[in-house]
Design an enzyme around this catalytic site. Structure first.
Site, PDB file in Angstrom:
ATOM      1  N   GLN A 171      -0.812  -7.492  37.816  1.00 43.07           N
ATOM      2  CA  GLN A 171      -1.754  -6.790  36.935  1.00 43.07           C
ATOM      3  C   GLN A 171      -2.628  -7.799  36.187  1.00 43.07           C
ATOM      4  O   GLN A 171      -2.132  -8.763  35.604  1.00 43.07           O
ATOM      5  CB  GLN A 171      -0.962  -5.910  35.943  1.00 43.07           C
ATOM      6  CG  GLN A 171      -1.815  -5.037  35.057  1.00 43.07           C
ATOM      7  CD  GLN A 171      -2.568  -3.942  35.814  1.00 43.07           C
ATOM      8  OE1 GLN A 171      -2.153  -3.494  36.879  1.00 43.07           O
ATOM      9  NE2 GLN A 171      -3.688  -3.515  35.270  1.00 43.07           N
TER      10      GLN A 171
ATOM     11  N   LYS B 126       1.097   3.349  37.768  1.00 36.64           N
ATOM     12  CA  LYS B 126       1.280   2.956  39.170  1.00 36.64           C
ATOM     13  C   LYS B 126       2.733   3.159  39.588  1.00 36.64           C
ATOM     14  O   LYS B 126       3.030   3.703  40.650  1.00 36.64           O
ATOM     15  CB  LYS B 126       0.869   1.478  39.360  1.00 36.64           C
ATOM     16  CG  LYS B 126      -0.640   1.277  39.266  1.00 36.64           C
ATOM     17  CD  LYS B 126      -1.062  -0.171  39.094  1.00 36.64           C
ATOM     18  CE  LYS B 126      -2.562  -0.236  38.821  1.00 36.64           C
ATOM     19  NZ  LYS B 126      -3.098  -1.555  38.565  1.00 36.64           N
TER      20      LYS B 126
ATOM     21  N   ASP C 158      -4.064  -4.772  46.539  1.00 36.31           N
ATOM     22  CA  ASP C 158      -5.256  -4.715  45.674  1.00 36.31           C
ATOM     23  C   ASP C 158      -6.516  -5.089  46.469  1.00 36.31           C
ATOM     24  O   ASP C 158      -7.622  -4.793  46.065  1.00 36.31           O
ATOM     25  CB  ASP C 158      -5.125  -5.769  44.555  1.00 36.31           C
ATOM     26  CG  ASP C 158      -4.790  -5.172  43.208  1.00 36.31           C
ATOM     27  OD1 ASP C 158      -5.112  -3.994  42.984  1.00 36.31           O
ATOM     28  OD2 ASP C 158      -4.229  -5.903  42.377  1.00 36.31           O
TER      29      ASP C 158
HETATM   30  N1  GUN Z   1      -6.458  -4.590  35.963  1.00 38.42           N
HETATM   31  C1  GUN Z   1      -7.304  -3.535  35.837  1.00 38.42           C
HETATM   32  N2  GUN Z   1      -7.489  -2.923  37.025  1.00 38.42           N
HETATM   33  C2  GUN Z   1      -6.742  -3.601  37.927  1.00 38.42           C
HETATM   34  C3  GUN Z   1      -6.506  -3.441  39.318  1.00 38.42           C
HETATM   35  O1  GUN Z   1      -7.042  -2.556  39.989  1.00 38.42           O
HETATM   36  N3  GUN Z   1      -5.654  -4.344  39.888  1.00 38.42           N
HETATM   37  C4  GUN Z   1      -5.064  -5.344  39.173  1.00 38.42           C
HETATM   38  N4  GUN Z   1      -4.257  -6.183  39.830  1.00 38.42           N
HETATM   39  N5  GUN Z   1      -5.261  -5.514  37.879  1.00 38.42           N
HETATM   40  C5  GUN Z   1      -6.092  -4.644  37.260  1.00 38.42           C
END
Ligand code: GUN
Length: 300
Positions: A98, A54, A121
């Site tokens: 995350q 990311k 998100d």
């Molecule tokens: N953990 C796995 N996929 C995601 C996601 O799309 N967003 C977040 N915040 N955590 C994750």
């Protein structure tokens, strides 16, 4: 005739190029740089890898990007205070914590502490509610479902009045993609059916689908005979079914399979996503799009 293979890798690259132009324009015309913070608690290797991806993409697009790593034993109060700090920071337009986070911290509390207008998100209940209501209220879309919609639209499928069947009812994919596809909106306006572990005659529902979206997490669940000839098949499943030696590096790497029997399905479908290289590459790109959208909204 074989199906068209929908390359998420190529479509994601195309969208990122469009976003880069938008970011450059925003900088030039408004002096605004999209800001994204990714908060990582602990050192879960999969999470480290996701967050690194990311940040790398955010950096490539010219964002103001912060990777904020915290120890696994951070207290809930300290994590909430950190989220609040970024809520107040005008240079930050998107906040992502995350998941998963350690068990001693209440995940729901943390996700609802994020300012809904920075919740890129789209996990905050306010944004889930906005998605249900639809229209201009629904500013962010959750990243994986938003990516699925882009794959369908950019592959030239007409969603208007189409029979969309979603296999799976998770909060992250099944429910939100059903909501997105049923909205009275461009790239949507479909007739949506959701099937799940409680459904009878899953095969009969799938056979009706002009667009079949499978997010069940069960390798090979959807059989080729369940697919309507010419249908668009989006396979969200990423199942580790073993390991193999990488030809490039010689290291052991996981063998990934989708929820659809790809080799047989591609002889029937009109278009199909591969696993890997289908839905996966779209998710980070949609996170970037949400951050750009949030930055745009901050321009007075
Ligand atoms: N953990 C796995 N996929 C995601 C996601 O799309 N967003 C977040 N915040 N955590 C994750």
């Amino acid at each position: 005739m074989g199906a068209k293979i929908i390359s998420g890798t190529e479509i994601a690259a195309q969208i990122r190029a469009e976003l880069k132009q938008e970011v450059d324009r925003m900088k030039e015309q408004h002096g605004v740089v999209p800001g994204l913070v990714t908060i990582l608690v602990g050192e879960n290797p999969a999470s480290v890898s996701y967050v690194t991806g990311k940040q790398k993409t955010a950096h490539e697009l010219g964002f103001h990007s912060i990777q904020d790593s915290q120890p696994a034993d951070i207290s809930e109060a300290d994590l909430l205070a950190l989220v609040e700090k970024y809520n107040k920071d005008p240079k930050i337009h998107g906040i992502l914590v995350q998941l998963p986070i350690p068990k001693h911290i209440n995940e729901k509390k943390v996700l609802t502490a994020i300012d809904p207008d920075k919740d890129v998100d789209c996990f905050h209940p306010v944004n889930v509610g906005r998605l249900v209501i639809g229209g201009p209220e629904a500013r962010f879309k959750p990243c994986t479902p938003a990516g699925i919609q882009e794959l369908i639209v950019r592959s030239g499928f007409d969603t208007n009045g189409a029979e969309v069947v979603v296999v799976g009812r998770s909060n992250i994919v099944g429910k939100p993609i059903a909501l997105i596809m049923m909205q009275k909106d461009k790239g949507a306006n479909s007739t949506v059916t959701v099937v799940h572990t409680g459904s009878k005659n899953m095969d009969a529902h799938c056979k009706r689908a002009d667009i079949l979206i499978v997010a069940a997490g069960v390798p090979g669940l959807v059989k080729p005979e369940w697919i309507k000839p010419g249908a668009c098949v989006i396979d969200v499943g990423v199942n580790r079914v073993g390991e193999k030696k990488s030809e490039k590096t010689g290291k052991m790497v996981p063998i990934l399979k989708g929820d659809v029997d790809f080799d047989a399905a591609k002889e029937i479908a009109g278009a199909i996503t591969p696993v890997p290289g289908g839905v996966g590459p779209m998710t980070i790109t949609m996170l970037m799009r949400n951050t750009v959208m949030s930055a745009k909204m901050s321009i007075k």
